[in-house]
Scaffold this motif. Structure first.
Motif, PDB file in Angstrom:
ATOM      1  N   LEU A  53       2.979 -11.885  16.217  1.00  0.00           N
ATOM      2  CA  LEU A  53       1.883 -10.643  16.192  1.00  0.00           C
ATOM      3  C   LEU A  53       1.866  -9.990  14.833  1.00  0.00           C
ATOM      4  CD1 LEU A  53       0.378  -9.013  19.243  1.00  0.00           C
ATOM      5  CD2 LEU A  53       1.299  -7.518  17.318  1.00  0.00           C
ATOM      6  N   THR A  54       2.938  -9.412  14.565  1.00  0.00           N
ATOM      7  CA  THR A  54       2.914  -8.795  13.284  1.00  0.00           C
ATOM      8  C   THR A  54       2.377  -9.406  12.039  1.00  0.00           C
ATOM      9  OG1 THR A  54       5.299  -8.917  13.101  1.00  0.00           O
ATOM     10  CG2 THR A  54       4.369  -6.996  14.096  1.00  0.00           C
TER      11      THR A  54
ATOM     12  N   TRP B 261       6.694 -10.885  18.987  1.00  0.00           N
ATOM     13  CA  TRP B 261       6.376  -9.984  18.186  1.00  0.00           C
ATOM     14  C   TRP B 261       6.231 -10.285  16.867  1.00  0.00           C
ATOM     15  CZ3 TRP B 261       4.198  -5.517  18.852  1.00  0.00           C
ATOM     16  CH2 TRP B 261       4.204  -4.501  17.924  1.00  0.00           C
TER      17      TRP B 261
ATOM     18  N   GLY C 237       0.781  -1.290   0.112  1.00  0.00           N
ATOM     19  CA  GLY C 237       0.130   0.076  -0.014  1.00  0.00           C
ATOM     20  C   GLY C 237       0.804   1.201  -0.027  1.00  0.00           C
TER      21      GLY C 237
ATOM     22  N   SER D 174      12.665   3.428   1.381  1.00  0.00           N
ATOM     23  CA  SER D 174      11.419   2.962   2.490  1.00  0.00           C
ATOM     24  C   SER D 174      10.467   1.693   1.964  1.00  0.00           C
ATOM     25  CB  SER D 174      10.324   4.092   2.373  1.00  0.00           C
ATOM     26  OG  SER D 174      10.705   5.333   3.102  1.00  0.00           O
TER      27      SER D 174
ATOM     28  N   GLU E 147      11.435  -5.874   6.451  1.00  0.00           N
ATOM     29  CA  GLU E 147      11.070  -6.004   7.745  1.00  0.00           C
ATOM     30  C   GLU E 147       9.780  -7.102   7.885  1.00  0.00           C
ATOM     31  OE1 GLU E 147      10.561  -2.713  10.401  1.00  0.00           O
ATOM     32  OE2 GLU E 147      11.892  -1.570   9.222  1.00  0.00           O
ATOM     33  N   THR E 148       8.989  -6.935   6.797  1.00  0.00           N
ATOM     34  CA  THR E 148       7.771  -8.009   6.737  1.00  0.00           C
ATOM     35  C   THR E 148       8.415  -9.164   6.651  1.00  0.00           C
ATOM     36  OG1 THR E 148       6.481  -6.298   5.679  1.00  0.00           O
ATOM     37  CG2 THR E 148       5.586  -8.343   5.418  1.00  0.00           C
TER      38      THR E 148
ATOM     39  N   GLN F 160       2.887  -0.045   8.886  1.00  0.00           N
ATOM     40  CA  GLN F 160       2.594  -1.019   7.854  1.00  0.00           C
ATOM     41  C   GLN F 160       3.199  -2.374   8.193  1.00  0.00           C
ATOM     42  OE1 GLN F 160       3.348   0.638   3.932  1.00  0.00           O
ATOM     43  NE2 GLN F 160       1.783   2.019   4.119  1.00  0.00           N
ATOM     44  N   VAL F 161       4.431  -2.643   8.657  1.00  0.00           N
ATOM     45  CA  VAL F 161       5.189  -3.859   8.563  1.00  0.00           C
ATOM     46  C   VAL F 161       4.424  -4.762   9.876  1.00  0.00           C
ATOM     47  CG1 VAL F 161       7.012  -4.887   9.676  1.00  0.00           C
ATOM     48  CG2 VAL F 161       7.125  -3.232   7.937  1.00  0.00           C
ATOM     49  N   ALA F 162       3.895  -3.812  10.799  1.00  0.00           N
ATOM     50  CA  ALA F 162       3.024  -4.315  12.001  1.00  0.00           C
ATOM     51  C   ALA F 162       1.571  -4.570  11.613  1.00  0.00           C
ATOM     52  CB  ALA F 162       3.047  -3.531  13.182  1.00  0.00           C
ATOM     53  N   GLY F 163       1.078  -4.249  10.286  1.00  0.00           N
ATOM     54  CA  GLY F 163      -0.070  -4.819   9.783  1.00  0.00           C
ATOM     55  C   GLY F 163      -1.389  -3.660  10.011  1.00  0.00           C
TER      56      GLY F 163
ATOM     57  N   GLN G 240      -1.143 -10.338  12.171  1.00  0.00           N
ATOM     58  CA  GLN G 240      -2.028  -9.113  11.937  1.00  0.00           C
ATOM     59  C   GLN G 240      -1.834  -8.742  10.571  1.00  0.00           C
ATOM     60  OE1 GLN G 240      -4.269  -7.251  13.394  1.00  0.00           O
ATOM     61  NE2 GLN G 240      -4.140  -5.583  11.984  1.00  0.00           N
ATOM     62  N   VAL G 241      -0.618  -9.036   9.875  1.00  0.00           N
ATOM     63  CA  VAL G 241      -0.541  -8.647   8.409  1.00  0.00           C
ATOM     64  C   VAL G 241      -1.489  -9.796   7.505  1.00  0.00           C
ATOM     65  CG1 VAL G 241       0.954  -8.929   6.257  1.00  0.00           C
ATOM     66  CG2 VAL G 241       1.616  -7.777   8.265  1.00  0.00           C
TER      67      VAL G 241
ATOM     68  N   VAL H  54     -11.620  -5.299  11.225  1.00  0.00           N
ATOM     69  CA  VAL H  54     -10.945  -6.615  11.508  1.00  0.00           C
ATOM     70  C   VAL H  54     -10.023  -6.608  12.558  1.00  0.00           C
ATOM     71  CG1 VAL H  54     -11.448  -7.983   9.387  1.00  0.00           C
ATOM     72  CG2 VAL H  54      -9.353  -7.019   9.521  1.00  0.00           C
ATOM     73  N   THR H  55      -9.248  -5.413  12.615  1.00  0.00           N
ATOM     74  CA  THR H  55      -8.173  -5.587  13.620  1.00  0.00           C
ATOM     75  C   THR H  55      -8.835  -5.473  15.051  1.00  0.00           C
ATOM     76  OG1 THR H  55      -6.670  -4.614  12.104  1.00  0.00           O
ATOM     77  CG2 THR H  55      -5.929  -4.216  14.476  1.00  0.00           C
TER      78      THR H  55
ATOM     79  N   VAL I   7       6.137   3.126   7.732  1.00  0.00           N
ATOM     80  CA  VAL I   7       6.527   1.774   7.428  1.00  0.00           C
ATOM     81  C   VAL I   7       6.476   0.975   8.645  1.00  0.00           C
ATOM     82  CG1 VAL I   7       8.753   0.596   6.705  1.00  0.00           C
ATOM     83  CG2 VAL I   7       8.103   2.635   5.596  1.00  0.00           C
TER      84      VAL I   7
ATOM     85  N   ARG J 186      -5.422  -8.609   8.312  1.00  0.00           N
ATOM     86  CA  ARG J 186      -5.807  -7.577   7.161  1.00  0.00           C
ATOM     87  C   ARG J 186      -5.649  -7.651   5.841  1.00  0.00           C
ATOM     88  NH1 ARG J 186      -4.801  -2.543   5.578  1.00  0.00           N
ATOM     89  NH2 ARG J 186      -2.752  -2.743   5.308  1.00  0.00           N
TER      90      ARG J 186
ATOM     91  N   ARG K 169       4.458  -0.186  21.129  1.00  0.00           N
ATOM     92  CA  ARG K 169       5.780  -0.546  20.741  1.00  0.00           C
ATOM     93  C   ARG K 169       6.495   0.091  19.985  1.00  0.00           C
ATOM     94  NH1 ARG K 169       8.077  -6.221  22.072  1.00  0.00           N
ATOM     95  NH2 ARG K 169       9.534  -6.510  20.564  1.00  0.00           N
TER      96      ARG K 169
ATOM     97  N   VAL L 197      -5.159  -4.930  19.857  1.00  0.00           N
ATOM     98  CA  VAL L 197      -3.558  -4.955  19.056  1.00  0.00           C
ATOM     99  C   VAL L 197      -3.232  -3.754  18.821  1.00  0.00           C
ATOM    100  CG1 VAL L 197      -3.024  -5.961  16.670  1.00  0.00           C
ATOM    101  CG2 VAL L 197      -4.247  -7.324  18.383  1.00  0.00           C
TER     102      VAL L 197
ATOM    103  N   ALA M  47      12.646  -1.100   2.762  1.00  0.00           N
ATOM    104  CA  ALA M  47      12.745  -1.603   4.314  1.00  0.00           C
ATOM    105  C   ALA M  47      11.553  -2.114   4.705  1.00  0.00           C
ATOM    106  CB  ALA M  47      12.751  -0.190   4.961  1.00  0.00           C
ATOM    107  N   ARG M  48      10.372  -1.813   4.206  1.00  0.00           N
ATOM    108  CA  ARG M  48       9.235  -2.342   4.678  1.00  0.00           C
ATOM    109  C   ARG M  48       9.389  -3.858   3.985  1.00  0.00           C
ATOM    110  NH1 ARG M  48       3.879   0.337   1.833  1.00  0.00           N
ATOM    111  NH2 ARG M  48       5.109  -0.514  -0.230  1.00  0.00           N
TER     112      ARG M  48
ATOM    113  N   GLU N  46       8.013   9.115   7.487  1.00  0.00           N
ATOM    114  CA  GLU N  46       8.071   7.926   6.726  1.00  0.00           C
ATOM    115  C   GLU N  46       8.569   6.623   7.411  1.00  0.00           C
ATOM    116  OE1 GLU N  46       9.040   9.314   2.614  1.00  0.00           O
ATOM    117  OE2 GLU N  46       9.988   7.276   2.280  1.00  0.00           O
TER     118      GLU N  46
END
Lengths: 144, 101
Positions: free
Chosen positions: A97-98, A94, A51, A64, A71-72, B89-92, A101-102, B37-38, B86, A105, B49, B42, A67-68, B82
């Motif tokens: 959890l991430t 962690w 996105g 960026s 990290e993902t 977004q990485v955390a969803g 959550q990904v 949904v989240t 990021v 969504r 964090r 969370v 990086a995203r 930025e």
């Protein structure tokens, strides 16, 4: 799964995973799908992983975006590596959890669940899957 | 032993151009968007964090996202905005940045 804790923070700081084989399979598939979606632009979850950061621009900063992506993938890889562990460190939990959550969504976005009404009207199997991921997340978040 | 050469740096006094027109840059805002949904808890954990905010502030921000559809969670320099975007977004979470109006 209802009525018993799926994740418990222990006194030594680690998080105990109390998932049965079915639950662990669901979690394993979710992690695998996050990794696949990050690597495959045709995966139905890929759109939600890429996105816009600044919607006013035609293209986001490549640094960026990289990086995203890194990290993902790192989180999903760590989650996948530890999916059968009974005890997780804070960092591993962690990553779980991430990644969950990904997955949640991305599922919602790919299936067009963008409002409460659409969620309420979706088919039973999809709703059950969404609620299962929500249950994992709700209980895991309680450990932080 | 008398010093004949100066050991200090040459003064730049008088050579410095002074620009009176100080330009204040507008901050960049990090926005988090609501989704159906989240789980609320969370969102709170992710805010704590990533930003290190108090539990109260994270809960207030989460409620703002839930009720208003979006919330401004951080404001400041573009590169940091930025970077936070990021991380979210990485955390969803669905997050974007925008220039403050």
């Amino acid at each position: 799964m209802v009525g018993s804790k799926l994740f418990v923070r222990r006194r030594d700081g680690r998080i105990e995973t109390r998932l049965n084989e079915f639950a662990r399979t669901v979690v394993r598939d979710a992690f695998a799908n996050v990794l696949a979606a990050e690597r495959d632009s045709h995966h139905e979850w890929h759109v939600s992983l890429s996105g816009p950061i600044d919607p006013s621009l035609d293209h986001d900063n490549p640094v960026s975006m990289l990086a995203r992506q890194n990290e993902t993938s790192t989180n999903a890889e760590l989650a996948q590596l530890t999916v059968d562990e009974q005890y997780l460190t804070d960092t591993e939990a962690w990553a779980w959890l991430t990644s969950l959550q990904v997955a949640l969504r991305s599922t919602a976005q790919a299936k067009g669940l963008l409002s409460d009404e659409q969620l309420a009207a979706c088919d039973e199997d999809l709703l059950e899957y969404v609620q299962m991921l929500q249950q994992f997340l709700f209980q895991l978040a309680d450990c932080f | 032993m008398a010093l004949t050469k100066p050991l200090h740096t040459t003064s730049t006094e008088g050579a410095v151009l002074v620009d009176d027109a100080v330009e204040t840059q507008k901050p960049w805002n990090v926005i988090v968007w609501n989704d159906p949904v989240t789980p609320m808890s969370v969102v709170v954990v992710i805010f704590k964090r990533i930003f290190g905010y108090s539990n109260n502030k994270c809960t207030q921000l989460m409620m703002a996202v839930h009720h208003e559809g979006r919330a401004l969670v951080w404001s400041g320099a573009r590169d940091r905005a930025e970077s936070y975007c990021v991380k979210l977004q990485v955390a969803g979470l669905q997050s974007t940045i925008e220039l403050d109006n």
